[in-house]
Design a protein around this motif. Structure first.
Motif, PDB file in Angstrom:
ATOM      1  N   ARG A  12      37.646  12.794 -27.441  1.00 16.80           N
ATOM      2  CA  ARG A  12      36.629  12.668 -28.489  1.00 16.80           C
ATOM      3  C   ARG A  12      36.159  11.218 -28.514  1.00 16.80           C
ATOM      4  NH1 ARG A  12      39.516  10.212 -32.702  1.00 16.80           N
ATOM      5  NH2 ARG A  12      41.740  10.586 -32.579  1.00 16.80           N
ATOM      6  N   ASP A  13      35.090  10.954 -29.231  1.00 16.95           N
ATOM      7  CA  ASP A  13      34.632   9.577 -29.390  1.00 16.95           C
ATOM      8  C   ASP A  13      35.695   8.776 -30.139  1.00 16.95           C
ATOM      9  OD1 ASP A  13      32.260  10.226 -28.161  1.00 16.95           O
ATOM     10  OD2 ASP A  13      31.067  10.239 -30.006  1.00 16.95           O
ATOM     11  N   PRO A  14      35.852   7.486 -29.819  1.00 14.01           N
ATOM     12  CA  PRO A  14      36.819   6.660 -30.547  1.00 14.01           C
ATOM     13  C   PRO A  14      36.483   6.577 -32.036  1.00 14.01           C
ATOM     14  CG  PRO A  14      36.126   5.551 -28.549  1.00 14.01           C
ATOM     15  CD  PRO A  14      35.220   6.741 -28.721  1.00 14.01           C
ATOM     16  N   THR A  31      42.154   9.573 -28.237  1.00 14.37           N
ATOM     17  CA  THR A  31      43.148  10.306 -27.468  1.00 14.37           C
ATOM     18  C   THR A  31      42.661  10.419 -26.037  1.00 14.37           C
ATOM     19  OG1 THR A  31      43.796  11.552 -29.425  1.00 14.37           O
ATOM     20  CG2 THR A  31      44.434  12.471 -27.297  1.00 14.37           C
ATOM     21  N   LEU A  32      43.580  10.169 -25.111  1.00 16.24           N
ATOM     22  CA  LEU A  32      43.289  10.225 -23.686  1.00 16.24           C
ATOM     23  C   LEU A  32      44.027  11.419 -23.086  1.00 16.24           C
ATOM     24  CD1 LEU A  32      41.647   8.269 -21.906  1.00 16.24           C
ATOM     25  CD2 LEU A  32      43.800   7.223 -21.243  1.00 16.24           C
ATOM     26  N   ASP A  47      48.754  15.618 -20.472  1.00 13.34           N
ATOM     27  CA  ASP A  47      49.364  15.049 -21.671  1.00 13.34           C
ATOM     28  C   ASP A  47      48.246  14.420 -22.485  1.00 13.34           C
ATOM     29  OD1 ASP A  47      52.241  15.454 -21.205  1.00 13.34           O
ATOM     30  OD2 ASP A  47      51.917  14.157 -19.482  1.00 13.34           O
ATOM     31  N   PHE A  48      48.338  14.529 -23.791  1.00 12.70           N
ATOM     32  CA  PHE A  48      47.336  13.969 -24.686  1.00 12.70           C
ATOM     33  C   PHE A  48      47.976  12.786 -25.399  1.00 12.70           C
ATOM     34  CE2 PHE A  48      46.215  18.255 -23.765  1.00 12.70           C
ATOM     35  CZ  PHE A  48      44.857  18.179 -23.511  1.00 12.70           C
ATOM     36  N   ILE A  49      47.527  11.591 -25.019  1.00  8.56           N
ATOM     37  CA  ILE A  49      48.189  10.365 -25.436  1.00  8.56           C
ATOM     38  C   ILE A  49      47.294   9.583 -26.383  1.00  8.56           C
ATOM     39  CG2 ILE A  49      49.168   8.192 -24.597  1.00  8.56           C
ATOM     40  CD1 ILE A  49      49.729   9.755 -21.949  1.00  8.56           C
ATOM     41  N   GLY A  50      47.850   9.228 -27.527  1.00  6.42           N
ATOM     42  CA  GLY A  50      47.119   8.421 -28.499  1.00  6.42           C
ATOM     43  C   GLY A  50      47.042   6.981 -28.035  1.00  6.42           C
ATOM     44  N   VAL A  51      45.852   6.398 -28.142  1.00  9.19           N
ATOM     45  CA  VAL A  51      45.613   5.011 -27.738  1.00  9.19           C
ATOM     46  C   VAL A  51      45.033   4.264 -28.938  1.00  9.19           C
ATOM     47  CG1 VAL A  51      44.352   3.487 -26.172  1.00  9.19           C
ATOM     48  CG2 VAL A  51      45.192   5.691 -25.346  1.00  9.19           C
ATOM     49  N   THR A  52      45.544   3.062 -29.162  1.00 15.50           N
ATOM     50  CA  THR A  52      45.046   2.198 -30.226  1.00 15.50           C
ATOM     51  C   THR A  52      44.715   0.844 -29.619  1.00 15.50           C
ATOM     52  OG1 THR A  52      46.496   3.281 -31.830  1.00 15.50           O
ATOM     53  CG2 THR A  52      45.583   1.146 -32.464  1.00 15.50           C
ATOM     54  N   THR A  53      43.606   0.258 -30.035  1.00 13.15           N
ATOM     55  CA  THR A  53      43.226  -1.080 -29.574  1.00 13.15           C
ATOM     56  C   THR A  53      42.635  -1.864 -30.743  1.00 13.15           C
ATOM     57  OG1 THR A  53      42.047  -2.303 -27.839  1.00 13.15           O
ATOM     58  CG2 THR A  53      40.960  -0.347 -28.729  1.00 13.15           C
ATOM     59  N   PHE A  54      42.755  -3.172 -30.653  1.00 11.41           N
ATOM     60  CA  PHE A  54      42.357  -4.045 -31.752  1.00 11.41           C
ATOM     61  C   PHE A  54      41.317  -5.070 -31.301  1.00 11.41           C
ATOM     62  CE2 PHE A  54      46.721  -2.683 -32.428  1.00 11.41           C
ATOM     63  CZ  PHE A  54      46.688  -2.211 -33.725  1.00 11.41           C
ATOM     64  N   LYS A  56      38.383  -7.297 -30.062  1.00 11.87           N
ATOM     65  CA  LYS A  56      37.271  -7.101 -29.113  1.00 11.87           C
ATOM     66  C   LYS A  56      37.435  -5.800 -28.328  1.00 11.87           C
ATOM     67  CE  LYS A  56      35.545 -11.678 -28.784  1.00 11.87           C
ATOM     68  NZ  LYS A  56      34.359 -11.611 -29.578  1.00 11.87           N
ATOM     69  N   GLY A  57      38.669  -5.424 -28.026  1.00  8.06           N
ATOM     70  CA  GLY A  57      38.910  -4.151 -27.337  1.00  8.06           C
ATOM     71  C   GLY A  57      38.466  -2.965 -28.182  1.00  8.06           C
ATOM     72  N   ALA A  58      38.674  -3.053 -29.484  1.00  5.52           N
ATOM     73  CA  ALA A  58      38.238  -1.991 -30.394  1.00  5.52           C
ATOM     74  C   ALA A  58      36.726  -1.936 -30.486  1.00  5.52           C
ATOM     75  CB  ALA A  58      38.858  -2.204 -31.778  1.00  5.52           C
ATOM     76  N   GLU A  59      36.087  -3.115 -30.542  1.00  4.38           N
ATOM     77  CA  GLU A  59      34.625  -3.150 -30.562  1.00  4.38           C
ATOM     78  C   GLU A  59      34.049  -2.567 -29.277  1.00  4.38           C
ATOM     79  OE1 GLU A  59      33.727  -7.247 -31.309  1.00  4.38           O
ATOM     80  OE2 GLU A  59      34.236  -7.083 -33.441  1.00  4.38           O
ATOM     81  N   PHE A  60      34.658  -2.900 -28.125  1.00  2.00           N
ATOM     82  CA  PHE A  60      34.250  -2.347 -26.833  1.00  2.00           C
ATOM     83  C   PHE A  60      34.365  -0.822 -26.851  1.00  2.00           C
ATOM     84  CE2 PHE A  60      35.484  -0.693 -22.686  1.00  2.00           C
ATOM     85  CZ  PHE A  60      34.500  -1.188 -21.858  1.00  2.00           C
ATOM     86  N   SER A  61      35.481  -0.319 -27.379  1.00  2.00           N
ATOM     87  CA  SER A  61      35.691   1.125 -27.447  1.00  2.00           C
ATOM     88  C   SER A  61      34.597   1.820 -28.239  1.00  2.00           C
ATOM     89  CB  SER A  61      37.047   1.441 -28.092  1.00  2.00           C
ATOM     90  OG  SER A  61      38.096   0.933 -27.336  1.00  2.00           O
ATOM     91  N   GLY A  62      34.298   1.284 -29.401  1.00  2.00           N
ATOM     92  CA  GLY A  62      33.284   1.898 -30.252  1.00  2.00           C
ATOM     93  C   GLY A  62      31.896   1.867 -29.652  1.00  2.00           C
ATOM     94  N   LYS A  63      31.614   0.818 -28.884  1.00  2.00           N
ATOM     95  CA  LYS A  63      30.266   0.651 -28.336  1.00  2.00           C
ATOM     96  C   LYS A  63      30.059   1.412 -27.034  1.00  2.00           C
ATOM     97  CE  LYS A  63      26.944  -3.040 -27.494  1.00  2.00           C
ATOM     98  NZ  LYS A  63      26.708  -4.477 -27.498  1.00  2.00           N
ATOM     99  N   TYR A  64      31.074   1.441 -26.157  1.00  2.00           N
ATOM    100  CA  TYR A  64      30.858   1.943 -24.803  1.00  2.00           C
ATOM    101  C   TYR A  64      31.616   3.224 -24.434  1.00  2.00           C
ATOM    102  CZ  TYR A  64      28.771  -2.623 -24.096  1.00  2.00           C
ATOM    103  OH  TYR A  64      27.975  -3.733 -24.202  1.00  2.00           O
ATOM    104  N   LEU A  65      32.652   3.576 -25.159  1.00  3.10           N
ATOM    105  CA  LEU A  65      33.447   4.752 -24.778  1.00  3.10           C
ATOM    106  C   LEU A  65      33.012   5.984 -25.561  1.00  3.10           C
ATOM    107  CD1 LEU A  65      37.033   3.202 -24.533  1.00  3.10           C
ATOM    108  CD2 LEU A  65      35.238   3.345 -22.781  1.00  3.10           C
ATOM    109  N   HIS A  66      32.968   7.112 -24.855  1.00  5.02           N
ATOM    110  CA  HIS A  66      32.528   8.365 -25.462  1.00  5.02           C
ATOM    111  C   HIS A  66      33.361   9.520 -24.928  1.00  5.02           C
ATOM    112  CE1 HIS A  66      29.063   6.187 -26.966  1.00  5.02           C
ATOM    113  NE2 HIS A  66      28.869   5.728 -25.742  1.00  5.02           N
TER     114      HIS A  66
END
Length: 134
Positions: A12-14, A31-32, A47-54, A56-66
């Motif tokens: 899903r989207d972050p 989730t990956l 396997d469905f693995i929860g990923v957390t980032t903080f 600049k990594g979190a900002e990158f996730s929100g902007k570029y990952l889908h």
């Protein structure tokens, strides 16, 4: 040493959240789906693995990952516990991402590729016959 390398697709989207006095602290969670090397009853398994980032990594996730994107994550495993609303102790395991990278091109992820091109590869021009190493 606690270091993990995962390659998988976002389910899903972050989910990005901002906090702090000036919304200056950011955290992203997603989730990956990471495929296993073996199949179960002829079907792929994951396997469905929860990923957390903080930060600049979190900002990158929100902007570029889908949802559906194939990415690589490098980080560490972190375990924790909490008590849910029913008073039961819940154990958690997540990967805290230090690095996130794209694994395939936009065309491979979106399906815009010529017929017969394998996933994750872009077609190349024909190699000229007159090259000295042919």
């Amino acid at each position: 040493m606690n270091k993990e390398l995962l390659i998988g697709r976002l389910t899903r989207d972050p989910e990005v959240r901002y906090s702090g006095e000036n919304n200056d602290k950011v955290v992203a969670k997603y989730t990956l789906a990471v495929e296993r090397r073996f199949k179960k009853d002829g079907d792929d398994t994951a396997d469905f693995i929860g990923v957390t980032t903080f930060g600049k990594g979190a900002e990158f996730s929100g902007k570029y990952l889908h949802k559906g994107m194939k990415i690589a994550v490098i980080g560490r495993i972190q375990t924790g516990t909490y008590t849910n609303k029913d008073g039961q102790k819940v154990y958690t395991t997540d990967v805290i991402a230090d690095e996130q990278e794209f694994v395939e091109s936009k065309g491979a992820a979106g399906g815009d590729k010529p017929e017969g091109t394998p996933d994750g590869f872009e077609p190349v021009a024909e190699i000229p016959e007159d090259l000295p190493f042919n």
